[in-house]
Design an enzyme around this catalytic site. Structure first.
Site, PDB file in Angstrom:
ATOM      1  N   GLU A   1       0.686  -1.089   0.119  1.00  0.00           N
ATOM      2  CA  GLU A   1      -0.530   0.356   0.505  1.00  0.00           C
ATOM      3  C   GLU A   1       0.548   1.169  -0.240  1.00  0.00           C
ATOM      4  O   GLU A   1       0.475   2.484  -0.831  1.00  0.00           O
ATOM      5  CB  GLU A   1      -0.907  -0.483   1.657  1.00  0.00           C
TER       6      GLU A   1
ATOM      7  N   HIS B   1     -11.100  -4.543   9.533  1.00  0.00           N
ATOM      8  CA  HIS B   1     -11.666  -5.313   8.336  1.00  0.00           C
ATOM      9  C   HIS B   1     -13.052  -4.149   8.350  1.00  0.00           C
ATOM     10  O   HIS B   1     -14.491  -4.133   7.537  1.00  0.00           O
ATOM     11  CB  HIS B   1     -12.068  -6.213   7.317  1.00  0.00           C
TER      12      HIS B   1
HETATM   13  C1  TPP Z   1      -1.416  -4.233   5.039  1.00  0.00           C
HETATM   14  C2  TPP Z   1      -2.538  -5.126   4.205  1.00  0.00           C
HETATM   15  N1  TPP Z   1      -3.223  -5.051   2.455  1.00  0.00           N
HETATM   16  C3  TPP Z   1      -4.094  -6.032   2.201  1.00  0.00           C
HETATM   17  C4  TPP Z   1      -4.592  -7.314   2.916  1.00  0.00           C
HETATM   18  C5  TPP Z   1      -6.055  -7.840   2.876  1.00  0.00           C
HETATM   19  N2  TPP Z   1      -5.436  -9.455   2.434  1.00  0.00           N
HETATM   20  C6  TPP Z   1      -5.837 -10.457   3.088  1.00  0.00           C
HETATM   21  S1  TPP Z   1      -4.855 -11.406   2.569  1.00  0.00           S
HETATM   22  C7  TPP Z   1      -4.088 -10.995   1.732  1.00  0.00           C
HETATM   23  C8  TPP Z   1      -2.916 -11.494   0.739  1.00  0.00           C
HETATM   24  C9  TPP Z   1      -2.156 -12.230   1.282  1.00  0.00           C
HETATM   25  O1  TPP Z   1      -1.089 -12.601   0.516  1.00  0.00           O
HETATM   26  P1  TPP Z   1       0.154 -13.568   1.296  1.00  0.00           P
HETATM   27  O2  TPP Z   1       1.357 -12.549   2.162  1.00  0.00           O
HETATM   28  O3  TPP Z   1       0.664 -15.038   0.083  1.00  0.00           O
HETATM   29  O4  TPP Z   1      -0.174 -14.775   2.458  1.00  0.00           O
HETATM   30  P2  TPP Z   1      -1.538 -16.023   2.059  1.00  0.00           P
HETATM   31  O5  TPP Z   1      -2.741 -15.477   1.999  1.00  0.00           O
HETATM   32  O6  TPP Z   1      -0.573 -16.720   0.371  1.00  0.00           O
HETATM   33  O7  TPP Z   1      -1.162 -17.396   3.226  1.00  0.00           O
HETATM   34  C10 TPP Z   1      -4.179  -9.634   1.034  1.00  0.00           C
HETATM   35  C11 TPP Z   1      -4.142  -8.237  -0.051  1.00  0.00           C
HETATM   36  C12 TPP Z   1      -4.313  -7.289   4.292  1.00  0.00           C
HETATM   37  N3  TPP Z   1      -4.929  -8.336   5.211  1.00  0.00           N
HETATM   38  N4  TPP Z   1      -3.440  -6.504   4.653  1.00  0.00           N
END
Ligand code: TPP
Ligand code: MG
Lengths: 326, 367
Positions: free
Chosen positions: A61, A130
């Protein structure tokens, strides 16, 4: 021609309209492309406009909000989606230290035509972080405009206006209303003023001021008050910075009793600002103190408690009654 | 323990090339694999299997409870049990864990009753586990923000002369956030005894790895900070256990942080609200199912003569019963009042969260 759409569809249509009319507009955000956004606000837009105009960014972000500022310098008009309210916090540095200061740093010459869309607010039984309502962080940050629509039409009109504004606009989308109802919208949205509140229900005994999802709560309260013989005017604030001073003063002068509703925490909230303006400017016309119905000064509770924490029509009615019986 | 690709690795599957350079036990030729498992010893390999079975049973129960409306949106970790079980069991109880939403139930492996993490997804404050008793930070939702916490815990414990280690979990997507980079750099500079365990499941919601980073191996990022980066087969609980044990030993001996990339694939959706068919081909996703870690580990244990199929099935059945019972306890679980929760925000509750602050309207009784 006009169509019935939900608020989230109105957002998508407005984005499509901006991309169509403004070749320099570009959308950035997490999962907004192929997936169409986690709320599907951008569904179909990457297909229509291509991956260079509807960009799936890395999870970053601070990076993509900062990059959006840089894009403005070379003449692009970025519209950024923050996935959920609380995930704007990593980008706060960029918004507070740069976005809001840019025109000032150029002695008024150059602004940033930047829109930050933030789905926000509670009431969706979501996990922690959220359901935040961070609008006051931005309305307290000089140089930013902050707006929040409350229905499909205002969502489209204000988004089109935000994209044309020329200064950074924080566009808060009350996600709890995304699919709540459908409303008639035109084929093309007309840009709505970014400093006008809207009277959404006439009334003469007490005025209820609200924005975003709280407008619906205010309308429900007005309905109940009507059944009790009191006529409540409901004002959708819409523009949170700057507030619509004229409408605030006119409302207070005409009605005399004011209740302000928001789901964000109470302390230093928008309601405090409204109350301050009214007592500074039209104290003589107030028939009762301005009352606040707000969220609590605590992290938004886990969702089994959210209905208790969110302002309800019943709470608004009892505040309105208190002003009527003052 | 490097992979030796070859005919003997009977479960090589689509995506195997991604595992190149990843340490493995299950990918070894069968004789060496049997040897390696025997070397770990029957008690440990069974403990690892049982831990995976419990994590799986929790996850399956949570998905059912979500469908029944007993809990809200839930981020399933189906297929990531090996990384989670292998890492938790490689550490000591005094070591600190910093889980994300994806590792929401690892506390269960430290003795926390399973209804606690389930209650979190039910939106009940009783879902917050006991952080100090379990040496596990609260489940972290904002991506990558837990990494610096782990650095501080590790660094702090070194300053205090304790030999405890901290491990932070994250995903491939998390490595794009600034907090990841700041944490890695700080840890290396401070020689903090921390392990960054990145589960590379190749997806961040709908965003594939190639849109997340231009390096092919997340472990390569470690070199930019002056720390070792290792890769491990994230579907191999035994290899994960060995890799984290090595990183923990390094940390304890004063050699600082390690970045561990557990290579895998997100076999399920991002969460119960996600629809992967919108952004990835279900067919090619299904090709990864052969890596599913519990079946794979079980087959190897039986093959090595370390366990019988019946015994493993019983571990699965016991775990399923444990989690079903935990799920049954959720509905009657008391929810604290808003006033009680308001009194848990500060040590000394300010008036704003006391009776005067919570009362609405703030005048009127006499008016
Ligand atoms: C700072 C932030 N931005 C966006 C989100 C929304 N979000 C939740 S999980 C996710 C993807 C995360 O991907 P990854 O780091 O590969 O972990 P995974 O979910 O695959 O375990 C996103 C964008 C968040 N939780 N925190
Ligand atoms: Mg991932």
């Amino acid at each position: 021609m006009s169509t019935q759409v939900t608020m989230v569809e109105a957002v998508g249509r407005a984005l499509g309209q901006v991309l169509e009319e403004d070749p320099r507009a570009i959308l950035l955000g997490e999962d907004i492309g192929v997936n169409g956004g986690v709320f599907r606000a951008t569904a179909g837009l990457q297909e229509r406009f291509g991956p260079d105009r509807v960009v799936d960014t890395p999870l970053s972000e601070a990076g993509f909000v900062g990059a959006a500022i840089g894009m403005c310098l070379v003449g692009l008009h970025p519209i950024v989606e923050i996935q959920f309210d609380a995930f704007v916090y990593p980008a706060f540095e960029q918004l507070a230290s740069h976005a809001g200061r840019f025109r000032w740093r150029t002695n008024g010459a150059y602004g940033l035509p930047l829109v930050i869309r933030i789905p926000y607010g509670g009431g969706t039984k979501a996990p922690e972080l959220h359901s935040d309502s961070p609008e006051t962080l931005f309305s307290h940050t000089p140089g930013l405009r902050v707006v929040a629509p409350s229905d499909p039409l205002s969502a489209g009109e204000m988004l089109v206006a935000a994209a044309a504004c020329g200064d950074p606009v924080i566009y808060m989308e009350p996600k709890r209303l995304y699919r709540r109802s459908r409303a008639e919208v035109p084929d093309r949205f007309q840009a709505l003023s970014l400093d006008r509140a809207q009277v959404v229900r006439p009334g003469a005994d007490v005025a209820i001021l609200a924005h975003g999802a709280m407008v619906e709560v205010a309308m429900g309260a007005a309905e109940q008050l009507a059944a009790q013989g009191a006529s409540a005017r409901v004002v959708d604030l819409r523009c949170l910075y700057p507030l619509d001073r004229d409408t605030l003063l006119r409302t207070a002068t005409e009605v005399g009793r004011v209740v302000v509703v928001h789901e964000a925490p109470r302390h230093s909230g928008l309601a405090a600002e409204v109350a301050a303006i009214l007592q500074e400017e039209v104290a003589d016309h107030l028939l009762a103190p301005v009352l606040r119905v707000t969220g609590m000064d605590m992290p938004f509770p886990l969702f089994q408690l959210e209905d208790q924490a969110l302002p309800s029509a019943a709470r608004v009615v009892s505040a309105a009654r208190a002003t009527l019986e003052y | 323990m490097m992979r030796e690709l070859g005919a003997a690795s009977d479960d090589l599957a689509p995506g195997a090339e991604l595992m190149e350079g990843a340490s493995t036990v299950l990918g070894l030729p069968s004789d060496r694999r049997r040897q390696a498992l025997a070397g770990m010893g029957r008690p440990l390999v069974l403990e690892l299997f049982a831990a995976m079975a419990r994590l799986r049973a929790f996850d399956e129960r949570a998905v059912i409870l979500q469908r029944q409306g007993v809990i809200g949106t839930y981020p399933t970790y189906f297929g990531e049990e090996a990384v989670q079980a292998g890492s938790v069991l490689a550490l000591e109880d005094r070591d600190w864990l910093f889980p994300t939403y994806r590792q929401n139930s690892v506390v269960v492996l430290r003795g926390c009753p399973p209804e606690v993490p389930l209650l979190l997804w039910r939106g009940n404050p009783a879902g917050w586990h006991d952080v100090q008793a379990l040496h596990t930070a609260p489940v972290c939702v904002p991506v990558a923000t837990n990494y610096p916490h782990a650095v501080g815990a590790a660094w702090g414990s070194r300053l205090l002369g304790e030999a405890s280690v901290a491990l932070a979990y994250g995903g491939d997507g998390s490595t794009s956030e600034g907090d990841f980079h700041e944490a890695c750099n700080l840890a290396a500079v401070a020689r903090a005894p921390v392990i960054f365990l990145v589960t590379n499941n190749q997806w961040a919601i709908s965003t594939p790895l190639r849109l997340q980073t231009r390096v092919e191996r997340i472990a390569d990022k470690a070199s930019a900070y002056g720390m070792p980066g290792v890769r491990v087969d994230g579907f191999d609980v035994f290899a994960c256990h060995l890799a984290i044990s090595e990183a923990a030993a390094r940390a304890r001996s004063g050699d600082g942080p390690t970045l561990v990339e557990a290579v895998g694939y997100r076999l399920g959706p991002h969460g119960t609200a996600d629809e992967p068919s919108l952004y990835r081909d279900p067919e090619s996703a299904r090709r990864w199912d052969v890596w599913e870690p519990i079946g794979r580990a079980g087959k190897a244990l039986v093959d090595a003569g370390l366990a019988s199929a019946d015994e493993l099935a019983k571990l699965g059945a016991d775990a399923a019963a444990e989690m079903r019972e935990a799920g049954d306890r959720l509905q009657d679980f008391p929810v604290p009042s808003l006033e009680e929760v308001a009194a848990r925000v500060y040590r000394d509750t300010p008036w704003t969260l006391g009776a005067e602050g919570l009362r609405e309207p703030t005048f009127g009784e006499e008016g």
